[in-house]
Each structure stands twice: as structure tokens, then as C-alpha cells.
Design a protein around this motif. Structure first.
Motif, PDB file in Angstrom:
ATOM      1  N   HIS A 107       0.837  -1.199   0.000  1.00  0.00           N
ATOM      2  CA  HIS A 107       0.000   0.000   0.000  1.00  0.00           C
ATOM      3  C   HIS A 107       0.871   1.247   0.000  1.00  0.00           C
ATOM      4  N   ASP A 108       0.569   2.176  -0.911  1.00  0.00           N
ATOM      5  CA  ASP A 108       1.209   3.492  -0.850  1.00  0.00           C
ATOM      6  C   ASP A 108       0.397   4.341   0.132  1.00  0.00           C
ATOM      7  N   PRO A 109       0.846   5.545   0.472  1.00  0.00           N
ATOM      8  CA  PRO A 109       0.111   6.354   1.467  1.00  0.00           C
ATOM      9  C   PRO A 109      -1.360   6.604   1.108  1.00  0.00           C
ATOM     10  N   ILE A 110      -1.652   6.802  -0.158  1.00  0.00           N
ATOM     11  CA  ILE A 110      -3.050   7.026  -0.565  1.00  0.00           C
ATOM     12  C   ILE A 110      -3.882   5.762  -0.363  1.00  0.00           C
ATOM     13  N   SER A 111      -3.320   4.618  -0.709  1.00  0.00           N
ATOM     14  CA  SER A 111      -4.042   3.352  -0.536  1.00  0.00           C
ATOM     15  C   SER A 111      -4.294   3.056   0.937  1.00  0.00           C
ATOM     16  N   VAL A 112      -3.313   3.332   1.793  1.00  0.00           N
ATOM     17  CA  VAL A 112      -3.491   3.130   3.241  1.00  0.00           C
ATOM     18  C   VAL A 112      -4.652   3.984   3.729  1.00  0.00           C
ATOM     19  N   ARG A 113      -4.654   5.248   3.357  1.00  0.00           N
ATOM     20  CA  ARG A 113      -5.721   6.158   3.795  1.00  0.00           C
ATOM     21  C   ARG A 113      -7.081   5.717   3.254  1.00  0.00           C
ATOM     22  N   PHE A 114      -7.130   5.356   1.971  1.00  0.00           N
ATOM     23  CA  PHE A 114      -8.375   4.952   1.330  1.00  0.00           C
ATOM     24  C   PHE A 114      -8.940   3.679   1.963  1.00  0.00           C
ATOM     25  N   CYS A 115      -8.095   2.661   2.118  1.00  0.00           N
ATOM     26  CA  CYS A 115      -8.572   1.396   2.685  1.00  0.00           C
ATOM     27  C   CYS A 115      -8.996   1.553   4.143  1.00  0.00           C
ATOM     28  N   THR A 116      -8.249   2.350   4.897  1.00  0.00           N
ATOM     29  CA  THR A 116      -8.607   2.593   6.293  1.00  0.00           C
ATOM     30  C   THR A 116      -9.948   3.322   6.385  1.00  0.00           C
ATOM     31  N   ALA A 117     -10.139   4.336   5.558  1.00  0.00           N
ATOM     32  CA  ALA A 117     -11.411   5.075   5.551  1.00  0.00           C
ATOM     33  C   ALA A 117     -12.560   4.196   5.076  1.00  0.00           C
ATOM     34  N   THR A 118     -12.298   3.334   4.101  1.00  0.00           N
ATOM     35  CA  THR A 118     -13.335   2.422   3.601  1.00  0.00           C
ATOM     36  C   THR A 118     -13.809   1.504   4.713  1.00  0.00           C
ATOM     37  N   LEU A 119     -12.877   0.933   5.435  1.00  0.00           N
ATOM     38  CA  LEU A 119     -13.226   0.017   6.524  1.00  0.00           C
ATOM     39  C   LEU A 119     -13.911   0.759   7.675  1.00  0.00           C
ATOM     40  N   ASN A 120     -13.331   1.858   8.121  1.00  0.00           N
ATOM     41  CA  ASN A 120     -13.885   2.603   9.263  1.00  0.00           C
ATOM     42  C   ASN A 120     -15.210   3.274   8.949  1.00  0.00           C
ATOM     43  N   GLY A 121     -15.408   3.673   7.701  1.00  0.00           N
ATOM     44  CA  GLY A 121     -16.634   4.359   7.321  1.00  0.00           C
ATOM     45  C   GLY A 121     -17.752   3.436   6.892  1.00  0.00           C
ATOM     46  N   GLY A 122     -17.443   2.149   6.733  1.00  0.00           N
ATOM     47  CA  GLY A 122     -18.476   1.198   6.320  1.00  0.00           C
ATOM     48  C   GLY A 122     -18.862   1.350   4.863  1.00  0.00           C
ATOM     49  N   TYR A 123     -17.925   1.857   4.041  1.00  0.00           N
ATOM     50  CA  TYR A 123     -18.224   2.053   2.625  1.00  0.00           C
ATOM     51  C   TYR A 123     -17.967   0.782   1.826  1.00  0.00           C
ATOM     52  N   SER A 124     -18.605   0.700   0.704  1.00  0.00           N
ATOM     53  CA  SER A 124     -18.367  -0.384  -0.245  1.00  0.00           C
ATOM     54  C   SER A 124     -17.928   0.278  -1.539  1.00  0.00           C
ATOM     55  N   ARG A 125     -16.638   0.190  -1.829  1.00  0.00           N
ATOM     56  CA  ARG A 125     -16.126   0.829  -3.031  1.00  0.00           C
ATOM     57  C   ARG A 125     -14.925   0.056  -3.551  1.00  0.00           C
ATOM     58  N   ALA A 126     -14.574   0.320  -4.780  1.00  0.00           N
ATOM     59  CA  ALA A 126     -13.503  -0.416  -5.446  1.00  0.00           C
ATOM     60  C   ALA A 126     -12.153  -0.086  -4.852  1.00  0.00           C
TER      61      ALA A 126
END
Length: 61
Positions: free
Chosen positions: A33-52
Motif C-alpha cells: 500500500h502506498d500512502p493514498i491506498s493506506v488512507r483509502f482502505c482505512t477510511a473504507t473500513l472505518n466508514g463502512g463504505y463499499s467501493r472499489a
């Protein structure tokens, strides 16, 4: 008129089914994971989102 915001619980791979050191959101290794991927995946999990996935890795989970 504003559209209602809908949140979906992402399909998270159970810890028992995941290799150690992999992301719960996309199943890619955290080390890839690059820094953007870390932030995106963490936000996806914590926010309960379903996205690519936005990971730049060529490995698939």
C-alpha cells in the motif's frame, strides 16, 4: 432535492481467511500500500463504505 447517503458494510475478509499482514478491505499486503491506498482502505473500513480498490499493486486478493 438531496439524495440520501447510503452506506454499505464492505465485504471484509475474515482474519482466519486472510494471510498475515494483509488489508481487511482489499486483501492486498499492507506492505504494497502506498500512502493514498493506506488512507483509502482505512477510511473504507472505518466508514463502512463499499467501493472499489485503489491499490496500485498488481497482486490480487
Amino acid at each position: 432535492m438531496d439524495r440520501p447517503v447510503t452506506r454499505h458494510v464492505p465485504e471484509v475478509t475474515a482474519a482466519a481467511d486472510r494471510a498475515p499482514g494483509t488489508c481487511e478491505t482489499c486483501s492486498h499486503p499492507w506492505s504494497n500500500h502506498d500512502p493514498i491506498s493506506v488512507r483509502f482502505c482505512t477510511a473504507t473500513l472505518n466508514g463502512g463504505y463499499s467501493r472499489a480498490c485503489v491499490c496500485s499493486t498488481k497482486e490480487t486478493g
